[in-house]
Scaffold this motif. Structure first.
Motif, PDB file in Angstrom:
ATOM      1  N   HIS A  47       0.844  -1.190   0.000  1.00  0.00           N
ATOM      2  CA  HIS A  47       0.000   0.000   0.000  1.00  0.00           C
ATOM      3  C   HIS A  47       0.882   1.243   0.000  1.00  0.00           C
ATOM      4  CE1 HIS A  47      -3.964  -1.783   0.918  1.00  0.00           C
ATOM      5  NE2 HIS A  47      -3.271  -2.712   1.543  1.00  0.00           N
ATOM      6  N   PRO A  50      -0.165   4.573   3.232  1.00  0.00           N
ATOM      7  CA  PRO A  50       0.416   4.615   4.590  1.00  0.00           C
ATOM      8  C   PRO A  50       1.875   5.073   4.611  1.00  0.00           C
ATOM      9  CG  PRO A  50      -0.704   2.511   4.186  1.00  0.00           C
ATOM     10  CD  PRO A  50      -0.578   3.214   2.866  1.00  0.00           C
ATOM     11  N   LYS A  64       3.847  -5.816   6.927  1.00  0.00           N
ATOM     12  CA  LYS A  64       2.597  -5.434   7.585  1.00  0.00           C
ATOM     13  C   LYS A  64       1.715  -4.605   6.657  1.00  0.00           C
ATOM     14  CE  LYS A  64       1.844  -5.344  11.678  1.00  0.00           C
ATOM     15  NZ  LYS A  64       0.838  -6.195  12.343  1.00  0.00           N
ATOM     16  N   LEU A  67      -0.203  -5.375  -0.247  1.00  0.00           N
ATOM     17  CA  LEU A  67      -1.494  -5.391  -0.940  1.00  0.00           C
ATOM     18  C   LEU A  67      -2.103  -6.788  -0.864  1.00  0.00           C
ATOM     19  CD1 LEU A  67      -0.722  -3.283  -4.141  1.00  0.00           C
ATOM     20  CD2 LEU A  67      -2.247  -2.659  -2.273  1.00  0.00           C
ATOM     21  N   LYS A  68      -1.289  -7.809  -1.120  1.00  0.00           N
ATOM     22  CA  LYS A  68      -1.727  -9.203  -1.044  1.00  0.00           C
ATOM     23  C   LYS A  68      -0.566 -10.001  -0.462  1.00  0.00           C
ATOM     24  CE  LYS A  68      -5.447  -8.440  -3.629  1.00  0.00           C
ATOM     25  NZ  LYS A  68      -6.831  -8.631  -3.194  1.00  0.00           N
ATOM     26  N   SER A  69      -0.904 -11.127   0.152  1.00  0.00           N
ATOM     27  CA  SER A  69       0.170 -11.952   0.687  1.00  0.00           C
ATOM     28  C   SER A  69       0.879 -12.682  -0.451  1.00  0.00           C
ATOM     29  CB  SER A  69      -0.409 -12.985   1.642  1.00  0.00           C
ATOM     30  OG  SER A  69      -1.248 -13.870   0.922  1.00  0.00           O
ATOM     31  N   GLU A  71       1.407 -15.760  -0.711  1.00  0.00           N
ATOM     32  CA  GLU A  71       0.661 -16.985  -1.055  1.00  0.00           C
ATOM     33  C   GLU A  71      -0.515 -16.686  -1.977  1.00  0.00           C
ATOM     34  OE1 GLU A  71       0.682 -16.567   2.979  1.00  0.00           O
ATOM     35  OE2 GLU A  71       2.634 -16.383   2.015  1.00  0.00           O
ATOM     36  N   SER A  72      -1.105 -15.497  -1.837  1.00  0.00           N
ATOM     37  CA  SER A  72      -2.250 -15.169  -2.685  1.00  0.00           C
ATOM     38  C   SER A  72      -1.884 -15.231  -4.165  1.00  0.00           C
ATOM     39  CB  SER A  72      -2.772 -13.764  -2.390  1.00  0.00           C
ATOM     40  OG  SER A  72      -3.107 -13.634  -1.045  1.00  0.00           O
ATOM     41  N   VAL A 301      -6.155   5.754  -4.968  1.00  0.00           N
ATOM     42  CA  VAL A 301      -6.365   4.314  -4.845  1.00  0.00           C
ATOM     43  C   VAL A 301      -7.718   3.939  -5.451  1.00  0.00           C
ATOM     44  CG1 VAL A 301      -6.824   2.499  -3.157  1.00  0.00           C
ATOM     45  CG2 VAL A 301      -4.849   4.015  -2.873  1.00  0.00           C
ATOM     46  N   VAL A 305      -8.121   1.085  -8.310  1.00  0.00           N
ATOM     47  CA  VAL A 305      -8.856  -0.165  -8.058  1.00  0.00           C
ATOM     48  C   VAL A 305     -10.066  -0.272  -8.991  1.00  0.00           C
ATOM     49  CG1 VAL A 305     -10.204  -1.424  -6.341  1.00  0.00           C
ATOM     50  CG2 VAL A 305      -8.072  -0.301  -5.666  1.00  0.00           C
ATOM     51  N   LYS A 309     -10.773  -3.135 -12.029  1.00  0.00           N
ATOM     52  CA  LYS A 309     -11.927  -4.039 -12.129  1.00  0.00           C
ATOM     53  C   LYS A 309     -12.605  -3.914 -13.492  1.00  0.00           C
ATOM     54  CE  LYS A 309     -12.856  -4.131  -7.176  1.00  0.00           C
ATOM     55  NZ  LYS A 309     -13.531  -3.397  -6.112  1.00  0.00           N
ATOM     56  N   TRP A 327     -13.129   9.198  -4.743  1.00  0.00           N
ATOM     57  CA  TRP A 327     -12.991   9.482  -3.312  1.00  0.00           C
ATOM     58  C   TRP A 327     -11.533   9.329  -2.911  1.00  0.00           C
ATOM     59  CZ3 TRP A 327     -11.217   5.266  -0.579  1.00  0.00           C
ATOM     60  CH2 TRP A 327     -11.506   3.989  -1.087  1.00  0.00           C
ATOM     61  N   TRP A 329      -8.670  10.110   0.746  1.00  0.00           N
ATOM     62  CA  TRP A 329      -8.586  10.439   2.170  1.00  0.00           C
ATOM     63  C   TRP A 329      -7.188  10.941   2.505  1.00  0.00           C
ATOM     64  CZ3 TRP A 329      -7.744   5.698   0.217  1.00  0.00           C
ATOM     65  CH2 TRP A 329      -6.606   5.012   0.654  1.00  0.00           C
ATOM     66  N   ASP A 331      -4.749  11.507   6.291  1.00  0.00           N
ATOM     67  CA  ASP A 331      -4.671  11.522   7.755  1.00  0.00           C
ATOM     68  C   ASP A 331      -3.491  12.390   8.174  1.00  0.00           C
ATOM     69  OD1 ASP A 331      -6.770   9.661   7.923  1.00  0.00           O
ATOM     70  OD2 ASP A 331      -5.396   7.980   7.711  1.00  0.00           O
TER      71      ASP A 331
ATOM     72  N   GLU B  25      -5.867  -7.470   8.184  1.00  0.00           N
ATOM     73  CA  GLU B  25      -4.536  -7.940   7.764  1.00  0.00           C
ATOM     74  C   GLU B  25      -4.498  -9.466   7.716  1.00  0.00           C
ATOM     75  OE1 GLU B  25      -1.595  -6.242  10.437  1.00  0.00           O
ATOM     76  OE2 GLU B  25      -2.431  -4.264  10.100  1.00  0.00           O
ATOM     77  N   VAL B  28      -6.371 -10.652   4.610  1.00  0.00           N
ATOM     78  CA  VAL B  28      -5.600 -10.437   3.383  1.00  0.00           C
ATOM     79  C   VAL B  28      -4.457 -11.456   3.309  1.00  0.00           C
ATOM     80  CG1 VAL B  28      -4.063  -8.820   2.189  1.00  0.00           C
ATOM     81  CG2 VAL B  28      -6.243  -8.020   3.120  1.00  0.00           C
ATOM     82  N   ALA B  29      -3.791 -11.671   4.445  1.00  0.00           N
ATOM     83  CA  ALA B  29      -2.674 -12.620   4.456  1.00  0.00           C
ATOM     84  C   ALA B  29      -3.144 -14.032   4.092  1.00  0.00           C
ATOM     85  CB  ALA B  29      -2.007 -12.620   5.822  1.00  0.00           C
ATOM     86  N   ASN B  30      -4.419 -14.310   4.351  1.00  0.00           N
ATOM     87  CA  ASN B  30      -4.940 -15.638   4.057  1.00  0.00           C
ATOM     88  C   ASN B  30      -5.848 -15.653   2.827  1.00  0.00           C
ATOM     89  OD1 ASN B  30      -4.101 -17.642   6.340  1.00  0.00           O
ATOM     90  ND2 ASN B  30      -4.426 -15.651   7.302  1.00  0.00           N
ATOM     91  N   SER B  31      -5.706 -14.647   1.995  1.00  0.00           N
ATOM     92  CA  SER B  31      -6.425 -14.559   0.712  1.00  0.00           C
ATOM     93  C   SER B  31      -7.931 -14.761   0.851  1.00  0.00           C
ATOM     94  CB  SER B  31      -5.911 -15.595  -0.291  1.00  0.00           C
ATOM     95  OG  SER B  31      -4.565 -15.848  -0.130  1.00  0.00           O
ATOM     96  N   ASP B  36     -10.814  -6.708   0.709  1.00  0.00           N
ATOM     97  CA  ASP B  36      -9.768  -6.091  -0.108  1.00  0.00           C
ATOM     98  C   ASP B  36      -8.860  -5.193   0.709  1.00  0.00           C
ATOM     99  OD1 ASP B  36     -10.810  -7.386  -2.303  1.00  0.00           O
ATOM    100  OD2 ASP B  36     -12.131  -5.724  -2.841  1.00  0.00           O
ATOM    101  N   ASP B  38      -8.701  -1.882   0.757  1.00  0.00           N
ATOM    102  CA  ASP B  38      -8.106  -0.922  -0.177  1.00  0.00           C
ATOM    103  C   ASP B  38      -7.430   0.267   0.484  1.00  0.00           C
ATOM    104  OD1 ASP B  38      -8.792  -2.409  -2.379  1.00  0.00           O
ATOM    105  OD2 ASP B  38     -10.624  -1.290  -2.814  1.00  0.00           O
ATOM    106  N   CYS B  39      -7.909   0.686   1.668  1.00  0.00           N
ATOM    107  CA  CYS B  39      -7.301   1.880   2.276  1.00  0.00           C
ATOM    108  C   CYS B  39      -6.152   1.509   3.211  1.00  0.00           C
ATOM    109  CB  CYS B  39      -8.347   2.723   2.990  1.00  0.00           C
ATOM    110  SG  CYS B  39      -8.906   2.038   4.557  1.00  0.00           S
ATOM    111  N   GLY B  40      -5.845   0.229   3.295  1.00  0.00           N
ATOM    112  CA  GLY B  40      -4.733  -0.186   4.133  1.00  0.00           C
ATOM    113  C   GLY B  40      -5.114  -0.257   5.611  1.00  0.00           C
ATOM    114  N   SER B  44     -11.346   3.959   5.883  1.00  0.00           N
ATOM    115  CA  SER B  44     -11.728   4.941   4.866  1.00  0.00           C
ATOM    116  C   SER B  44     -12.414   4.341   3.655  1.00  0.00           C
ATOM    117  CB  SER B  44     -10.492   5.699   4.377  1.00  0.00           C
ATOM    118  OG  SER B  44     -10.024   6.562   5.364  1.00  0.00           O
TER     119      SER B  44
END
Ligand SMILES: Cc1cc2nc3c(=O)[nH]c(=O)nc-3n(C[C@H](O)[C@H](O)[C@H](O)COP(=O)(O)OP(=O)(O)OC[C@H]3O[C@@H](n4cnc5c(N)ncnc54)[C@H](O)[C@@H]3O)c2cc1C
Ligand code: FES
Lengths: 416, 102
Positions: A47, A50, A64, A67-69, A71-72, A301, A305, A309, A327, A329, A331, B25, B28-31, B36, B38-40, B44
């Protein structure tokens, strides 16, 4: 699925918000062939938002923030080729060439090359110490390291959202932070004077020095850090300098391949470029927004995204049209800003203050009766209500809107 | 260590374990499809929407004000809706079942 994609290959250039979400969406839509993603960044895709916010101030590793693990990708048979720079596209042969000489055939190609930070041609910048942009995980590592090694004084060049977020984060890390901005207010390119003034106050209250209407003329590197010199001959000490003056879209690959460019890679409502076998998604695109009926280039983002799609559905033979309300954001300190819509072209601003302690309000942008956009500060309700009004194109009773004694529900705010 | 069960909208069941981090988290780690994030994970985007199993609401606790506001007009909202980036993994969550909302 109109035709079998078993023996077809989809190649994606860029493994970030757009490219990665596209790859997973493509599988979901039923693509059976190979999916290969290239990215020059060696780190498992993460991501970006952050990076200037919570991630910068944490000790977390990038794991931490993925976006995806790992394994995904395996699970969905998506081949990630990290640390690989795509050098050119041969549209006739339907091949991409990598820097190391490898060539890869594609049936469908998706360009998700995003953008890179602009490094302004400031005298002395190249020789200064600890000067970083902030777009990648490696940039964060560098900035954190500079702070850990004792950097005290930080100068941020540019007061856009990223610049201000970095300022807030570095302040939180204990640095003495100055932001230098060329325009006469912060966020000048992206929001209204009302919101700019709110953020200037917020930063001042938290001890960030904001210098607007100044350009950096020169940077002098010395033994005890850098000296940043502005056009009014003022000098600012800087142990670390972060450059946040905006981005340049990565359109070169597409351009050299003869794909139509117009303020970005031009795509139609299904994210297709001027070449029917090539799509483009995310920050690098210039696309039509049907709701606002104009062409836009967005750095968000949401857009990455949503276009991902749409492109995936279109490649798998569906009739789809991009029709999203943007949209975004941000922080900063204890303020959560949520924005929906595009405010450009507004002729009236209404501010609704809530009766609570601390900051909680929303700024509503109208053109006549049409609600164009909402900026919600610590006010998720305003954000979701605004989103609903923009989507449904219903007319708001403006008097009720600004009356915070009226409960914030769509039904209560409808014009008679 | 908490064992958390996700049931996706296609009725796939995924059991995952963790002792810290957010539930988003972990998903996501386990698909887990439909989460999703999307905002981490900053409340949001509402792309981490789950329905807590009726028997387990006491394990997850209540949504904060901002989370509840984000959920109010979300697709498939019900009174057991949560944004799972706002749920921290702890021993208390052990055995919880979450139904992915989208
Ligand atoms: C610090 C920061 C904070 C942000 N905060 C927010 C926020 O709060 N909210 C929000 O909505 N958005 C935010 N954004 C913007 C958001 O991150 C972007 O809109 C998003 O990353 C766009 O995704 P993308 O995939 O289109 O492009 P990018 O993320 O730019 O990714 C493009 C990828 O392509 C790769 N690439 C490019 N050319 C090549 C090539 N020739 N060969 C191989 N690889 C290549 C790059 O290495 C890169 O990884 C922020 C961005 C930054 C940097
Ligand atoms: S991950 Fe975005 S709201 Fe939970």
């Amino acid at each position: 699925m109109s035709t079998s994609t078993n023996d077809q290959t989809c190649v994606i250039i860029g493994a970030s918000h757009a490219g990665v979400n596209f790859a997973f969406a493509l599988r979901k839509e039923g693509w059976e062939g190979d999916i290969i993603i290239y990215d020059v960044d060696p780190v498992l895709p993460y991501h970006r938002p952050p990076l200037s916010k919570a991630y910068l101030t944490s000790d977390d590793g990038i794991e931490k923030n993925l976006l995806k693990s790992a394994e995904s990708y395996e699970k969905e048979s998506i081949t990630l080729k990290l640390g690989s720079w795509v050098e050119s596209i041969d549209r006739e042969a339907k091949k991409v060439s990598l820097k190391d000489g490898e060539k890869q055939h594609y049936d469908k190609l998706v360009i998700a090359t995003g953008a890179r930070p602009i490094i302004p041609p400031i005298e002395g910048l190249a020789d200064a110490q600890n000067v970083y942009p902030l777009r990648t995980a490696a940039d964060v590592t560098n900035i954190r390291q500079a702070i850990n090694e004792g950097a005290q004084k930080a100068v941020i060049i540019g007061a856009g959202y990223i610049g201000l977020e970095i300022a807030a984060s570095m302040k939180k890390l204990g640095a003495d932070v100055t932001v230098i901005e060329r325009e006469d207010r912060v966020l000048a390119r992206v929001t209204s004077p009302e919101m700019s003034s709110f953020f200037e106050t917020l930063h001042a209250d938290n001890g960030v020095k904001i210098e607007v209407g100044k350009t950096v003329n020169k940077i002098k590197a010395g033994d005890s850090g850098n000296l940043v010199i502005t056009n009014d001959d003022k000098e600012y000490k800087a142990d670390v300098i972060v450059v946040g003056v905006g981005i340049k879209v990565n359109t070169e690959l597409a351009k050299e391949a003869g794909i139509e460019i117009d303020n970005g890679i031009k795509v139609d409502s299904s994210a297709r470029t001027s070449d029917p076998h090539i799509y483009a998604i995310g920050d690098c695109t210039y696309h039509h927004n049907p709701h606002y009926n104009r062409y836009v280039r967005l750095e968000s983002v949401q857009n990455a995204v949503d276009q991902a799609k749409i492109a995936a559905a279109s490649i798998c033979g569906k009739e789809v049209k991009y029709d999203a309300i943007p949209w975004f954001w941000s922080d900063q300190f204890d303020v959560k800003l949520q924005m929906v819509g595009l405010a450009e072209g507004y002729d009236e601003i209404l501010i609704r203050e809530e009766n609570t302690e601390g900051y909680k309000f929303s700024t509503w942008y109208f053109k006549g009766d049409e609600l164009l956009a909402v900026d919600a500060v610590n006010n998720a309700k305003a954000y979701v209500v605004g989103t609903k009004f923009i989507k449904d194109q219903k007319v708001i009773d403006k008097t009720k809107l600004v009356d915070s004694s009226i409960d914030f529900k769509p039904a209560n705010l409808l014009a008679e | 260590m908490a064992k958390i069960t996700f049931i996706t909208s296609d009725n796939e069941t995924i059991v995952a374990e963790a002792d810290s981090g957010s539930v988003m988290e972990l998903a996501v780690a386990n698909s887990v499809s439909g989460i999703d994030g999307d905002c981490g994970g900053v409340c949001s985007c509402a792309t981490c929407h789950v329905h807590v199993d009726p028997d387990h609401v006491s394990k997850t606790g209540e949504a904060s004000e901002i989370e509840a506001d984000m959920l109010e007009l979300a697709d498939n909202y019900n009174e057991r809706s949560r944004l799972c980036c706002q749920i921290e993994v702890s021993d208390k969550l052990d055995g919880v079942v979450l139904h992915v909302a989208n």
